[in-house]
Design an enzyme around this catalytic site. Structure first.
Site, mmCIF file in Angstrom:
data_model
loop_
_atom_site.group_PDB
_atom_site.id
_atom_site.type_symbol
_atom_site.label_atom_id
_atom_site.label_comp_id
_atom_site.label_asym_id
_atom_site.label_seq_id
_atom_site.Cartn_x
_atom_site.Cartn_y
_atom_site.Cartn_z
ATOM 1 C CE LYS A 102 -9.466 8.517 5.499
ATOM 2 N NZ LYS A 102 -10.817 8.075 5.214
ATOM 3 C CE LYS A 159 -13.872 2.942 7.827
ATOM 4 N NZ LYS A 159 -13.103 4.150 8.172
#
Length: 135
Positions: A11, A80
């Site tokens: 991911k 993030k």
């Protein structure tokens, strides 16, 4: 990946590519504008070339309008994930100068008040008139 760790790392690979593509598009749009080239024509050119893809079309449209709400994926989340990529790269001892530069642009967009905006707001990192704040 077959394990949760592999899936999480996979991911992150998606996020680094997605974040880099959108940041690169934002830089291209800003440069085109400053060069006197209509950013809409540049986006149209991309959409009719080997560069055509749904992500660039959608985020380019947001950049043209400057409308980053409601967000599809917030700037702070993209930031993030890029920070997690930097952490992973440090752990693996892999240099990531492109990711480092891209992360700085998302940091700049957040300083300009776009943490909760769609991550296409990275385009604002190239706006000289948008004030910056400290994070």
């Amino acid at each position: 990946g077959e394990t949760p760790q592999e899936a999480a790392r996979a991911k992150l690979m998606l996020q680094v590519m997605m974040g880099s593509m959108v940041a690169s598009l934002s830089e291209t749009m800003a440069l085109a504008s400053h060069a006197g080239i209509d950013p809409a024509q540049v986006l149209d050119m991309f959409n009719h070339s080997a560069m055509a893809n749904p992500l660039l079309a959608a985020k380019g449209k947001l950049m043209l309008t400057g409308e980053y709400s409601p967000p599809n994926f917030q700037t702070y989340l993209q930031h993030k994930d890029l920070k997690l990529v930097q952490d992973l790269a440090g752990f693996l001892k892999v240099d990531t100068p492109i990711t480092d530069a891209v992360t700085a642009q998302y940091t700049d967009a957040m300083r300009r008040g776009h943490a909760d905006s769609d991550f296409a707001a990275v385009r604002t990192a190239y706006d000289p008139d948008t004030p910056r704040s400290k994070l």
